[in-house]
Write an enzyme that holds these catalytic residues in place. Structure first.
Site, short mmCIF file in Angstrom:
data_model
loop_
_atom_site.label_atom_id
_atom_site.label_comp_id
_atom_site.label_asym_id
_atom_site.label_seq_id
_atom_site.Cartn_x
_atom_site.Cartn_y
_atom_site.Cartn_z
N GLN A 84 2.51 -1.01 -4.11
CA GLN A 84 1.94 -2.31 -3.79
C GLN A 84 0.93 -2.19 -2.67
OE1 GLN A 84 5.53 -4.56 -2.88
NE2 GLN A 84 5.28 -4.26 -0.71
N GLU A 108 6.75 -12.47 -10.90
CA GLU A 108 6.47 -12.48 -9.47
C GLU A 108 5.51 -11.35 -9.15
OE1 GLU A 108 8.47 -11.08 -5.35
OE2 GLU A 108 9.84 -11.98 -6.80
#
Length: 334
Positions: free
Chosen positions: A125, A249
Site C-alpha cells: 500500500q 475497502e
C-alpha cells in the site's frame, strides 16, 4: 461455503502481459496525482521495526506479527503490519511542517489474513501522513482530504482508460459520507459487512466515518487499534466492485490521536500497558506533530481499476489449494 468467487462469464479485459504494464502505469499515475493533491514527498520505509518500540500497527489486536531474532541486537524484529505510527515519528525526524507530508511504499506480511478474492497475506500500500494544525482536527478537514484522494483516483482511472480504451472503470467522485452509527441505524438487522454491501451498492463511493468505538448495540462497526486513529475522526473508503458485486475497502485513514484521545482509547481497549512504549510516551508528552494519514491498497486499487475478480491477478502471493483449484480455468494467479 466456498471462499473464492468466480463471477459468471468472467474474462479479464487485459492479458497477463498487458496487466503487468497497466499495473505500473496505474501506480505512476496515482503517485503523481496523490503527491500533487496532498503535497507529499516520497521517503524510504522500513520493512521491520523493533518489537519493543511500539511502532508496529496492532490492527484489530488479534493478528500476530512475523517475528525474527537478530543476533547482533538484544531485541527481536517484527515485520510491519503497516506504517501507521512510524510515519508520524518520521515526520518529526525529517522536520516536516504543517501542510506538508510524506508517503512510502509499504510492504507487509499479515500471516493471519483470510485468503479470498480480496485478501492475501501480502499487503502492499501507499502509506501517507501529513502534518496538520490543532484547528484542522475536524470532521470537515477529514472529508476534504478524502475528497482529494478520490479525485486523484478518478484522474488515474481516466488516464488508464485513455491508454487502454477497453478498460472502462470510472470512479464516482461524489463521496457519500455516513457514520458507522448511522449505518447501523439504517440496517439494524444486518452485520457490519452486510451493511457496507447494502449501502455501497447504492452509493458507489462511500466513506464510513468513526470506526473503532462501541456503537449503541454494544459492538464496534469494526475493530481498530486504539493508538493511531482518533476513533471520532477516522474512517474507511469503499467502492462498489462490479465484477464481484461487493463493497471493496480501498483505504483506512484518519486524523491521529492526540494525548487525550490516546489515553481515552487505551482505557476503552484495556491496553494501557502500551503507555510504556517510546512512541506512546511521545504522544502523551506532545512531542510528535499532529497528523492525518492512512494507507491506500496498491493491489486493491489495481484490481478495482482493471476490473479484476481476484487480487492474485495483480500481485504475487501464496495461495491454498482450494483457491488454486477454483481459479485454474478463468483466473490467472500471478
Amino acid at each position: 461455503m466456498e471462499k473464492t468467487i468466480i463471477p459468471n462469464n468472467y474474462q479479464s479485459t487485459l492479458n497477463v502481459y498487458d496487466t503487468q504494464t497497466a499495473i505500473g502505469f496505474i501506480k505512476r499515475c496515482f503517485e503523481e496525482a496523490l503527491t500533487g493533491s496532498l503535497k507529499l514527498k516520497r521517503v524510504s520505509a522500513p520493512l521491520f521495526v523493533d518489537e519493543r518500540s511500539g511502532l508496529n500497527d496492532n490492527l484489530s489486536g488479534t493478528e500476530r506479527p512475523v517475528k525474527f531474532d537478530v543476533p547482533a541486537l538484544s531485541d527481536n524484529g517484527e515485520v510491519v503490519h503497516s506504517l501507521a505510527k512510524w510515519k508520524r515519528v518520521a515526520l518529526k525526524q525529517y522536520d516536516f511542517h504543517s501542510g506538508n507530508g510524506l508517503y512510502a511504499d509499504m510492504n507487509a506480511i499479515r500471516r493471519d489474513e483470510e485468503l479470498d478474492n480480496l485478501h492475501s497475506i501480502y499487503v502492499d500500500q501507499w502509506d501517507w501522513e501529513r502534518v496538520i494544525t490543532k484547528e484542522q482536527r475536524t470532521i470537515d478537514y477529514l472529508k476534504e482530504t478524502v475528497q482529494g484522494l478520490v479525485n486523484a483516483m478518478a484522474e488515474t482511472a481516466s488516464r488508464l482508460h485513455t491508454k487502454y480504451p477497453n478498460v472502462d472503470v470510472s470512479i464516482d467522485t461524489s463521496v457519500s459520507f455516513v457514520t458507522s452509527q448511522e449505518l447501523a441505524d439504517l440496517y439494524p438487522d444486518l452485520d457490519s459487512k452486510e451493511r457496507e454491501h447494502a449501502y455501497v451498492k447504492e452509493h458507489p463511493t462511500t466513506f464510513i466515518l468513526q470506526i473503532g468505538d462501541v456503537l449503541k448495540h454494544g459492538t464496534p462497526h469494526d475493530n481498530r487499534a486504539p493508538d493511531y486513529d482518533d476513533w471520532a475522526l477516522n474512517g474507511d473508503l469503499l467502492f462498489w466492485h462490479e465484477p464481484l458485486q461487493c463493497a471493496m475497502e480501498l483505504s483506512s485513514m484518519g486524523i491521529r490521536v492526540d494525548d487525550q484521545a490516546l489515553l481515552a482509547q487505551l482505557e476503552k481497549a484495556n491496553a494501557k500497558e502500551r503507555l510504556e512504549f517510546p512512541y506512546h510516551q511521545q504522544v502523551i508528552n506532545n512531542e510528535l506533530p499532529l497528523t492525518i494519514g492512512g494507507g491506500i491498497g496498491q493491489s486493491r486499487m489495481c484490481m478495482l481499476l482493471l476490473g479484476k475478480a481476484h487480487i492474485g491477478e495483480v500481485q504475487v502471493s501464496l495461495w491454498d489449494e482450494e483457491t488454486i483449484n477454483a481459479c485454474h480455468e478463468k483466473i490467472f494467479l500471478l
